[in-house]
Design a protein around this motif. Structure first.
Motif, PDB file in Angstrom:
ATOM      1  N   GLU A  94      -1.924   0.359  15.404  1.00 55.27           N
ATOM      2  CA  GLU A  94      -2.577   0.699  16.625  1.00 55.27           C
ATOM      3  C   GLU A  94      -2.848  -0.726  17.235  1.00 55.27           C
ATOM      4  O   GLU A  94      -2.654  -0.980  18.453  1.00 55.27           O
ATOM      5  N   VAL A 149      -5.502  11.266  10.167  1.00 53.99           N
ATOM      6  CA  VAL A 149      -5.972   9.989   9.810  1.00 53.99           C
ATOM      7  C   VAL A 149      -6.548   9.289  10.951  1.00 53.99           C
ATOM      8  O   VAL A 149      -5.653   8.865  11.779  1.00 53.99           O
ATOM      9  N   CYS A 200      -2.875  -3.425  11.412  1.00 52.01           N
ATOM     10  CA  CYS A 200      -2.474  -2.427  11.817  1.00 52.01           C
ATOM     11  C   CYS A 200      -1.373  -1.720  12.956  1.00 52.01           C
ATOM     12  O   CYS A 200      -1.517  -2.737  13.741  1.00 52.01           O
ATOM     13  N   CYS A 252      -9.255  -1.251  14.250  1.00 47.91           N
ATOM     14  CA  CYS A 252      -8.550  -0.764  15.436  1.00 47.91           C
ATOM     15  C   CYS A 252      -9.364  -0.157  16.469  1.00 47.91           C
ATOM     16  O   CYS A 252      -9.149  -0.173  17.529  1.00 47.91           O
ATOM     17  N   ARG A 253     -10.520   0.690  15.821  1.00 50.73           N
ATOM     18  CA  ARG A 253     -11.375   1.170  17.011  1.00 50.73           C
ATOM     19  C   ARG A 253     -12.148   0.270  17.762  1.00 50.73           C
ATOM     20  O   ARG A 253     -12.231   0.387  18.895  1.00 50.73           O
ATOM     21  N   PRO A 290      -8.046   6.084  13.450  1.00 54.20           N
ATOM     22  CA  PRO A 290      -7.950   4.666  13.238  1.00 54.20           C
ATOM     23  C   PRO A 290      -9.062   4.014  12.401  1.00 54.20           C
ATOM     24  O   PRO A 290     -10.041   4.525  12.302  1.00 54.20           O
ATOM     25  N   CYS A 291      -8.711   2.897  11.726  1.00 57.74           N
ATOM     26  CA  CYS A 291      -9.612   2.215  11.089  1.00 57.74           C
ATOM     27  C   CYS A 291     -10.716   1.583  11.892  1.00 57.74           C
ATOM     28  O   CYS A 291     -10.485   1.494  13.206  1.00 57.74           O
ATOM     29  N   GLY A 292     -11.674   0.945  11.183  1.00 56.51           N
ATOM     30  CA  GLY A 292     -12.755   0.231  12.214  1.00 56.51           C
ATOM     31  C   GLY A 292     -12.316  -0.999  12.976  1.00 56.51           C
ATOM     32  O   GLY A 292     -12.719  -0.878  14.150  1.00 56.51           O
ATOM     33  N   SER A 343       0.987  -1.095  -0.050  1.00 58.42           N
ATOM     34  CA  SER A 343      -0.098   0.070  -0.039  1.00 58.42           C
ATOM     35  C   SER A 343       1.003   1.258  -0.058  1.00 58.42           C
ATOM     36  O   SER A 343       0.254   2.429  -0.300  1.00 58.42           O
ATOM     37  N   ASN A 358       2.207  -0.554  11.310  1.00 59.25           N
ATOM     38  CA  ASN A 358       1.605  -1.624  10.460  1.00 59.25           C
ATOM     39  C   ASN A 358       2.516  -2.471   9.781  1.00 59.25           C
ATOM     40  O   ASN A 358       3.504  -2.094   9.297  1.00 59.25           O
TER      41      ASN A 358
END
Length: 161
Positions: free
Chosen positions: A75, A109, A73, A115-116, A111-113, A42, A62
């Motif tokens: 987090e 940016v 990730c 990580c949340r 946290p992604c879902g 990525s 990551n």
């Protein structure tokens, strides 16, 4: 039928230099961790640093894999390392910095879902909110005082009873 409204709030700092000194240090650790990320697919580098109640800072970044779902990730790398190495020690705050390699980005940016959800689990586990600071590689920094400001209808263990 009844409509309900969910409100959230967050703070926005113009830059890292506006943060409290301890959080500046935490964000610098996240920036260092970001530079060590393994993201050959990525080219999106993420660094996280966690401040524990005992004063220890745990970092993560990551880690990608050609089999995309197998990566992890920053987090979650950091939060699971904290949980594995310092069980029972509360997480006070998380600093996060992210952005593409070799491209300047200033849009914070979050946290992604996934990580949340991981942070939500740890907030519930320790029965205490976790402050989250997030930014791009540079620029503004956003702060929420609890994960519930990013994920207000969090799934937790109470649904499993």
């Amino acid at each position: 039928m009844k409509k309900e409204k969910i409100l959230t709030e967050f703070e926005v700092y113009d830059g890292v230099e506006e943060l409290p000194e301890a959080v500046q240090t935490l964000m610098q650790e996240a920036k260092r961790a970001r530079l060590k990320a393994y993201a050959p697919y990525s080219n999106f580098l993420v660094g996280a640093a966690i401040s524990l109640e005992n004063g220890v800072i745990v970092t993560g970044n990551n880690q990608e894999n050609a089999s995309y779902p197998s990566g992890l990730c920053a987090e979650r790398t950091a939060i699971y390392a904290a949980g594995a190495n310092y069980p029972g020690v509360k997480i006070r705050s998380i600093a996060l910095t992210a952005g593409p390699r070799n491209v300047k980005n200033t849009l914070p940016v979050p946290p992604c879902g996934a990580c949340r959800q991981a942070v939500a689990e740890y907030e519930q586990k320790q029965n205490h909110p976790i402050e989250i600071y997030f930014m791009a590689q540079e620029g503004k920094v956003c702060k929420v005082s609890s994960l519930l400001h990013l994920l207000p209808l969090a799934f937790d263990r109470n649904f499993l009873k």
